[in-house]
Design a protein around this motif. Structure first.
Motif, PDB file in Angstrom:
ATOM      1  N   LEU A  72       0.966  -1.390  -0.153  1.00 32.31           N
ATOM      2  CA  LEU A  72       0.100   0.105  -0.078  1.00 32.31           C
ATOM      3  C   LEU A  72       0.573   1.208  -0.002  1.00 32.31           C
ATOM      4  CD1 LEU A  72      -2.118  -0.936   2.281  1.00 32.31           C
ATOM      5  CD2 LEU A  72      -2.756  -0.804   0.000  1.00 32.31           C
ATOM      6  N   PRO A  73       0.271   2.397  -0.393  1.00 31.53           N
ATOM      7  CA  PRO A  73       0.974   3.869  -0.269  1.00 31.53           C
ATOM      8  C   PRO A  73       1.960   3.865   1.452  1.00 31.53           C
ATOM      9  CG  PRO A  73      -0.884   4.232  -1.141  1.00 31.53           C
ATOM     10  CD  PRO A  73      -1.146   2.126  -1.103  1.00 31.53           C
ATOM     11  N   ASP A  74       0.840   3.815   1.965  1.00 28.60           N
ATOM     12  CA  ASP A  74       1.250   3.984   3.011  1.00 28.60           C
ATOM     13  C   ASP A  74       2.046   3.710   3.727  1.00 28.60           C
ATOM     14  OD1 ASP A  74      -1.246   3.478   3.336  1.00 28.60           O
ATOM     15  OD2 ASP A  74      -1.213   4.630   4.594  1.00 28.60           O
ATOM     16  N   THR A  75       2.018   2.235   3.879  1.00 35.92           N
ATOM     17  CA  THR A  75       1.398   1.483   4.939  1.00 35.92           C
ATOM     18  C   THR A  75       2.243  -0.354   4.122  1.00 35.92           C
ATOM     19  OG1 THR A  75       2.289   0.477   7.004  1.00 35.92           O
ATOM     20  CG2 THR A  75       0.027   0.841   5.232  1.00 35.92           C
ATOM     21  N   ASP A  76       1.914  -1.271   5.102  1.00 41.62           N
ATOM     22  CA  ASP A  76       2.168  -2.516   3.408  1.00 41.62           C
ATOM     23  C   ASP A  76       0.642  -3.197   4.725  1.00 41.62           C
ATOM     24  OD1 ASP A  76       2.590  -4.429   6.401  1.00 41.62           O
ATOM     25  OD2 ASP A  76       5.020  -3.610   5.843  1.00 41.62           O
ATOM     26  N   GLY A  77       0.260  -4.370   3.962  1.00 42.86           N
ATOM     27  CA  GLY A  77      -0.950  -4.373   4.175  1.00 42.86           C
ATOM     28  C   GLY A  77      -0.652  -5.193   6.477  1.00 42.86           C
ATOM     29  N   PHE A  78       0.795  -6.141   6.119  1.00 43.21           N
ATOM     30  CA  PHE A  78       0.977  -6.506   8.029  1.00 43.21           C
ATOM     31  C   PHE A  78       0.226  -5.659   8.542  1.00 43.21           C
ATOM     32  CE2 PHE A  78       4.049  -8.694   4.717  1.00 43.21           C
ATOM     33  CZ  PHE A  78       3.272  -9.298   4.913  1.00 43.21           C
ATOM     34  N   ALA A  79       1.094  -4.611   8.842  1.00 38.33           N
ATOM     35  CA  ALA A  79       0.996  -3.522   9.432  1.00 38.33           C
ATOM     36  C   ALA A  79      -0.767  -3.240   9.725  1.00 38.33           C
ATOM     37  CB  ALA A  79       1.577  -2.753   9.130  1.00 38.33           C
ATOM     38  N   VAL A  80      -1.394  -2.930   8.355  1.00 40.63           N
ATOM     39  CA  VAL A  80      -3.095  -3.214   8.576  1.00 40.63           C
ATOM     40  C   VAL A  80      -3.339  -3.891   8.949  1.00 40.63           C
ATOM     41  CG1 VAL A  80      -4.312  -2.877   7.554  1.00 40.63           C
ATOM     42  CG2 VAL A  80      -2.779  -1.025   6.277  1.00 40.63           C
ATOM     43  N   LEU A  81      -2.982  -5.126   8.785  1.00 41.39           N
ATOM     44  CA  LEU A  81      -3.689  -6.592   9.977  1.00 41.39           C
ATOM     45  C   LEU A  81      -3.611  -6.146  11.360  1.00 41.39           C
ATOM     46  CD1 LEU A  81      -4.480  -9.147   9.605  1.00 41.39           C
ATOM     47  CD2 LEU A  81      -2.763  -9.879   9.068  1.00 41.39           C
ATOM     48  N   ARG A  82      -2.475  -5.854  11.471  1.00 45.67           N
ATOM     49  CA  ARG A  82      -2.429  -5.873  13.264  1.00 45.67           C
ATOM     50  C   ARG A  82      -3.327  -4.349  13.876  1.00 45.67           C
ATOM     51  NH1 ARG A  82       3.311  -6.927  11.552  1.00 45.67           N
ATOM     52  NH2 ARG A  82       3.707  -4.523  11.635  1.00 45.67           N
ATOM     53  N   SER A  83      -3.529  -3.542  13.218  1.00 44.28           N
ATOM     54  CA  SER A  83      -4.740  -2.587  13.215  1.00 44.28           C
ATOM     55  C   SER A  83      -5.912  -2.739  13.315  1.00 44.28           C
ATOM     56  CB  SER A  83      -3.864  -0.971  13.012  1.00 44.28           C
ATOM     57  OG  SER A  83      -3.164  -0.569  13.019  1.00 44.28           O
ATOM     58  N   LEU A  84      -5.732  -3.215  12.194  1.00 45.06           N
ATOM     59  CA  LEU A  84      -7.093  -4.156  11.679  1.00 45.06           C
ATOM     60  C   LEU A  84      -7.951  -5.554  13.326  1.00 45.06           C
ATOM     61  CD1 LEU A  84      -7.324  -4.865   8.186  1.00 45.06           C
ATOM     62  CD2 LEU A  84      -8.794  -2.916   9.099  1.00 45.06           C
ATOM     63  N   HIS A  85      -6.984  -5.756  13.550  1.00 46.35           N
ATOM     64  CA  HIS A  85      -7.533  -6.950  15.077  1.00 46.35           C
ATOM     65  C   HIS A  85      -7.438  -6.186  15.608  1.00 46.35           C
ATOM     66  CE1 HIS A  85      -5.217 -10.438  12.761  1.00 46.35           C
ATOM     67  NE2 HIS A  85      -6.869 -11.038  12.369  1.00 46.35           N
ATOM     68  N   GLN A  86      -7.176  -5.539  16.321  1.00 46.77           N
ATOM     69  CA  GLN A  86      -7.402  -4.313  17.463  1.00 46.77           C
ATOM     70  C   GLN A  86      -8.927  -3.398  17.474  1.00 46.77           C
ATOM     71  OE1 GLN A  86      -4.490  -1.155  18.116  1.00 46.77           O
ATOM     72  NE2 GLN A  86      -3.199  -2.556  18.258  1.00 46.77           N
ATOM     73  N   VAL A  87      -9.324  -3.576  15.474  1.00 42.38           N
ATOM     74  CA  VAL A  87     -10.741  -2.749  15.892  1.00 42.38           C
ATOM     75  C   VAL A  87     -11.556  -4.426  15.780  1.00 42.38           C
ATOM     76  CG1 VAL A  87     -11.972  -1.842  14.326  1.00 42.38           C
ATOM     77  CG2 VAL A  87      -9.349  -0.873  14.106  1.00 42.38           C
ATOM     78  N   LYS A  88     -11.425  -5.641  14.998  1.00 39.33           N
ATOM     79  CA  LYS A  88     -12.012  -6.405  15.238  1.00 39.33           C
ATOM     80  C   LYS A  88     -11.519  -7.794  15.347  1.00 39.33           C
ATOM     81  CE  LYS A  88     -16.666  -7.502  13.670  1.00 39.33           C
ATOM     82  NZ  LYS A  88     -16.839  -8.550  12.642  1.00 39.33           N
ATOM     83  N   PRO A  89     -11.191  -8.282  16.503  1.00 40.37           N
ATOM     84  CA  PRO A  89      -9.857  -9.403  16.784  1.00 40.37           C
ATOM     85  C   PRO A  89     -10.531 -10.666  15.648  1.00 40.37           C
ATOM     86  CG  PRO A  89     -10.825  -8.624  18.313  1.00 40.37           C
ATOM     87  CD  PRO A  89     -11.490  -7.396  17.666  1.00 40.37           C
ATOM     88  N   ASP A  90     -11.727 -10.460  15.822  1.00 35.02           N
ATOM     89  CA  ASP A  90     -12.189 -12.266  14.469  1.00 35.02           C
ATOM     90  C   ASP A  90     -12.017 -11.407  13.563  1.00 35.02           C
ATOM     91  OD1 ASP A  90     -14.044  -9.936  14.886  1.00 35.02           O
ATOM     92  OD2 ASP A  90     -16.045 -11.874  15.824  1.00 35.02           O
ATOM     93  N   VAL A  91     -11.808 -10.508  12.415  1.00 34.94           N
ATOM     94  CA  VAL A  91     -12.413 -10.180  11.558  1.00 34.94           C
ATOM     95  C   VAL A  91     -11.646 -11.205  10.307  1.00 34.94           C
ATOM     96  CG1 VAL A  91     -10.121  -8.608  10.764  1.00 34.94           C
ATOM     97  CG2 VAL A  91     -12.163  -8.308   9.462  1.00 34.94           C
ATOM     98  N   CYS A  92     -11.975 -12.101   9.314  1.00 32.99           N
ATOM     99  CA  CYS A  92     -11.601 -12.476   8.779  1.00 32.99           C
ATOM    100  C   CYS A  92     -10.865 -11.794   7.382  1.00 32.99           C
ATOM    101  CB  CYS A  92     -12.114 -13.662   7.933  1.00 32.99           C
ATOM    102  SG  CYS A  92     -13.045 -14.765   8.379  1.00 32.99           S
TER     103      CYS A  92
END
Length: 246
Positions: A72-92
Motif C-alpha cells: 500500500l502507498p502509506d504502509t504494508d498490509g501486515f501493519a494494517v492487519l495488526r491494527s485491524l485486529h485491534q478494531v475487530k479481532p475476529d475479522v477474516c
C-alpha cells in the motif's frame, strides 16, 4: 434455497443481515472490479486505497472480512492487519499480493492472515476463498427459504412471528416482537434509545425514553428470565443484544 445473482447459495451473517467486506487496494480499477463482484453476492462492501483510509473505514463498517493488498502507498498490509485486529479481532483477512514466494506466504499467515491470493487472480477464486473463510470462521450461514434471525441460542422466525430461546417458545406482544427484531438485526451493536424509538415506534426522541426502558424490562423478563442475560444496558449509550459466551 435463496441464491445470489451469480447462482451460488446466498451467504449472510448469522442474524440474516448482509455480510460486510472491506476491499483495500491502491489500484482503483482493481478495487472497483472486486467491489462489484462482492456486491453481486449481496454483501455490503466498502473500498479503501491506503492503510489510513482502511482503518477509518473498518471502524465504521466493522467488517466480517477484509480483502487486503500487501503493498500500500502509506504502509504494508501486515501493519494494517495488526491494527485491524485491534478494531475487530475476529475479522477474516484475505491477502492479495503480486509476489508469490514462500517467504511472503509465511509472512502473511504469521501476521494473522487467513488466506493468500496472488495477482493476477480470477474474481471467482477471490469470491470462493472469501465464502470458504467466512463459513469456516462461523461468521456466515447459508440463507434458507424463509426469514430467520439467529443470535446465539435465540431464534426468530419473522414470517411465523415465533421466537425461541434454546428451543423454548417465548410469547411476545407485537411491540415486544418488533423491539426484539430490531435488536436481533443489530447484534453486538449498541442502539440508543433515540434509534429504538425511531425504528420501533416511529417517534422522535423528546421525552419518551421511558417507553424504551419499560419495553426493554418486559423483554428481559421473557428472553433472559432464568438464563444467562443477552440484553445488556450500556450506561449513557443504550442497549445491546449479545450471544452468551461460554
Amino acid at each position: 434455497m435463496n441464491t445470489t445473482r451469480s447462482g451460488r447459495p446466498a451467504l449472510t451473517r448469522p442474524d440474516g443481515t448482509p455480510l460486510r467486506v472491506l476491499v483495500v487496494d491502491d489500484d482503483p480499477d482493481l478495487a472497483e472490479v472486486l467491489t462489484g463482484a462482492l456486491r453481486y453476492e449481496g454483501w455490503e462492501v466498502r473500498e479503501a486505497g491506503d492503510g489510513a483510509t482502511a482503518l477509518t473505514a473498518a471502524r465504521e463498517l466493522l467488517p466480517d472480512a477484509v480483502v487486503l493488498d500487501v503493498m500500500l502507498p502509506d504502509t504494508d498490509g501486515f501493519a494494517v492487519l495488526r491494527s485491524l485486529h485491534q478494531v475487530k479481532p475476529d475479522v477474516c483477512v484475505l491477502f492479495l499480493t503480486a509476489r508469490d514466494t514462500v517467504e511472503d506466504r509465511i509472512a502473511g499467515i504469521t501476521a494473522g492472515g487467513d488466506d493468500y491470493v496472488t495477482k493476477p487472480f480470477s474474481l471467482e477464486e477471490v469470491v470462493a476463498r472469501l465464502r470458504g473463510l467466512l463459513r469456516r470462521a462461523g461468521m456466515a450461514r447459508q440463507q434458507e427459504d424463509g426469514p430467520r434471525l439467529v443470535v446465539g441460542d435465540l431464534t426468530m422466525d419473522e414470517e411465523a412471528r415465533e421466537v425461541t430461546r434454546a428451543g423454548e417458545l417465548i410469547e411476545l406482544s407485537p411491540t415486544e416482537f418488533e423491539l426484539l427484531r430490531f435488536l436481533m438485526r443489530n447484534p453486538r451493536r449498541v442502539l440508543s434509545k433515540a434509534q429504538i424509538l425511531d425504528r420501533v415506534w416511529s417517534y422522535d426522541f423528546g421525552g419518551r425514553a421511558h417507553v424504551v426502558e419499560l419495553y426493554i424490562s418486559y423483554l428481559r423478563k421473557k428472553v433472559d428470565a432464568g438464563r444467562e442475560p443477552m440484553i445488556h444496558t450500556v450506561r449513557g449509550a443504550g442497549y445491546v443484544l449479545k450471544p452468551v459466551t461460554r
